[in-house]
Design an enzyme around this catalytic site. Structure first.
Site, mmCIF file in Angstrom:
data_model
loop_
_atom_site.group_PDB
_atom_site.id
_atom_site.type_symbol
_atom_site.label_atom_id
_atom_site.label_comp_id
_atom_site.label_asym_id
_atom_site.label_seq_id
_atom_site.Cartn_x
_atom_site.Cartn_y
_atom_site.Cartn_z
ATOM 1 N N LYS A 146 -11.937 16.678 10.902
ATOM 2 C CA LYS A 146 -11.599 17.332 9.638
ATOM 3 C C LYS A 146 -11.728 18.834 9.822
ATOM 4 C CE LYS A 146 -11.024 17.414 5.124
ATOM 5 N NZ LYS A 146 -10.039 18.452 5.382
ATOM 6 N N LYS B 94 -21.138 21.241 10.411
ATOM 7 C CA LYS B 94 -21.156 21.201 8.937
ATOM 8 C C LYS B 94 -21.126 19.760 8.434
ATOM 9 C CE LYS B 94 -18.844 25.636 8.063
ATOM 10 N NZ LYS B 94 -17.692 26.304 7.437
ATOM 11 N N LYS C 2 -10.010 21.738 13.891
ATOM 12 C CA LYS C 2 -9.572 23.063 13.434
ATOM 13 C C LYS C 2 -8.180 23.336 13.980
ATOM 14 C CE LYS C 2 -11.299 26.254 10.790
ATOM 15 N NZ LYS C 2 -12.133 25.970 9.622
ATOM 16 N N THR D 118 -16.311 26.634 -1.661
ATOM 17 C CA THR D 118 -17.121 27.389 -0.703
ATOM 18 C C THR D 118 -18.068 28.326 -1.449
ATOM 19 O OG1 THR D 118 -15.359 27.251 0.928
ATOM 20 C CG2 THR D 118 -17.052 28.917 1.314
ATOM 21 N N ASN E 127 -11.211 34.966 -0.954
ATOM 22 C CA ASN E 127 -11.399 33.780 -1.788
ATOM 23 C C ASN E 127 -12.880 33.506 -2.058
ATOM 24 O OD1 ASN E 127 -10.570 31.398 -3.192
ATOM 25 N ND2 ASN E 127 -11.133 30.210 -1.408
ATOM 26 N N SER F 283 -13.614 18.887 0.182
ATOM 27 C CA SER F 283 -12.460 18.293 0.879
ATOM 28 C C SER F 283 -12.700 16.801 1.116
ATOM 29 C CB SER F 283 -12.229 18.990 2.227
ATOM 30 O OG SER F 283 -11.375 20.096 2.075
#
Length: 416
Positions: free
Chosen positions: A72, A96, A108, A192, A223, A350
């Site tokens: 992911k 994470k 990624k 986040t 963001n 997510s």
């Protein structure tokens, strides 16, 4: 930067993973497995530009380790994307997911491009071309992309549509960070920043400092940084400094965050409107209670770590503090909440989006936030507990927690 720090992000990540595995009692064979991604795909993407010419872009997709479950991780569009960075980011995603106890490994992706110089149609062609190039390796139970630097829900929508066309079935679970109408989740865009807010709250509790009137400096106004400034401001903290790529604003009495958010442009920049600004380095060295590096890597280094005047540093960006600087800050008594813990809100929500897609049942924003709070508070306590009981800095503690699940899964599978 000092020579000893000229390690790239991949090498410094490998250094901490090596130490974490040693502390946990694993041998060199486990490090050899986990120090690099299991697979990295490099792709070339031909795109017909608006002027009729064809431009060929280079893209990457790294899948670090899928022993726990599908990989992911986000896809970034940036001129500085390179293979080592994508590899390191995939390892951070694994960490994470391990810290948050999600059933994923890390992935990624990235494309070397500058979306600021591209039209809407060119970006669509590039996004679809990337999915065509990686379609053999990705999918709802293989590898699930998401937004990252300079990508957004529109780009995710194009990618999902392209994947659904190739596979000839609707596959909302193939990608996260989608618009709500296409199976996105409430709370994904702010996830986040919400996660960093939870981490700040936990760190302040450990130090016995009330959030009300706590002085916060946020380096980066994209963001994560802009939403975080808003959340901090609304919670009663004093945001006394913010910065963007052009410079920094500082006011010890507190900045008018709502005004700044209203005036910033589509790339998150606002400081150009002001005459009196500081540099991005100067804003890091102002006195405050909480410093949040939310921009790019290697901002707190051997050169400036002694001059950081914050009691708590919470990393919202990837890799903003070098290993030498981590050591100096820890020795000086600064509580450092590392990136792999602090910025995991995005991957947690997510995961929630993927779960909702798989079950075809969607949650309210309150349900998403309550679940995020529960996961992140538990993650913080787990890492803080390892930091306290094992006498290691918070970064090493986070890596020890993050790598354990992946190492155990690899061992049970008989890979090592």
């Amino acid at each position: 930067m000092a020579n000893s720090e000229n390690l790239n992000v991949l090498q410094s990540t490998q250094t901490v993973i090596h130490e974490a595995l040693k502390r946990l009692g694993y041998g060199e064979d486990m490090y050899e497995l986990l120090k690099e991604p299991l697979r990295v795909l490099t792709v070339r993407i031909p795109v017909r530009m608006d002027d009729g010419k064809v431009k060929v872009f280079t893209g990457y997709r790294a899948q670090h380790n899928d022993a726990v479950g599908p990989t992911k991780g986000g896809v970034r569009f940036h001129p500085d994307v390179n293979e080592d960075e994508v590899k390191a980011l995939s390892i951070w995603m694994s960490l994470k997911c391990g810290i948050s106890d999600l059933p994923y490994g890390g992935g990624k992706g990235g494309i070397i491009c500058d979306p600021r110089d591209m039209s809407f149609r060119e970006l669509e062609r590039l996004s679809r071309g990337y999915v065509r190039a990686i379609s053999q390796l990705v999918g709802p139970s293989k590898d699930i992309p998401a937004p990252d630097v300079m990508t957004n829900s529109q780009i995710m929508a194009w990618m999902m549509d392209e994947y659904s066309r190739i596979r000839e079935f609707d596959a909302p679970g193939f990608i996260t960070g989608k618009p709500l109408v296409l199976g996105g989740s409430h709370g994904r865009e702010t996830a986040t920043a919400k996660g960093v807010t939870i981490m700040i709250d936990k760190a302040l509790q450990k130090r016995g400092i009330p959030l009300q009137d706590a002085r916060v400096i946020i380096q980066g106004f994209g963001n994560a940084g802009s939403y975080l400034a808003k959340f901090m401001h609304d919670a009663g903290a004093r945001v006394i400094g913010i910065s963007d790529v052009h410079g920094a604003l500082y006011n010890p009495e507190g900045l008018d965050i709502d005004y700044l958010l209203d005036r910033r442009d589509s790339f998150g920049t606002v400081t150009k409107l002001f005459k009196e600004t500081l540099t991005n380095q100067e804003i890091l060295e102002q006195e405050c209670d909480i410093l949040v590096p939310a921009a790019i890597e290697n901002q707190i280094t051997l050169d400036n770590a002694e001059r950081i005047r914050a009691g708590i540093v919470v990393e919202a960006a990837n890799g903003p503090t070098t290993l030498e600087a981590t050591k100096i800050l820890t020795e000086r008594g600064v509580l450092l909440v590392p990136d792999v813990l602090a910025s995991s809100g995005g991957v947690i929500v997510s995961y929630f989006e993927w779960v909702q897609n798989n079950q075809g049942y969607y949650w309210t924003e309150k349900e998403v936030h309550d679940k995020l709070l529960e996961v992140m508070e538990k993650s913080f306590e787990t890492v803080y507990n390892v930091h306290s009981t094992r006498g290691v800095d918070m970064r090493l503690a986070a890596y020890m927690v993050g790598v354990r699940k992946m190492a155990e899964a690899s061992r049970f599978r008989g890979w090592v």
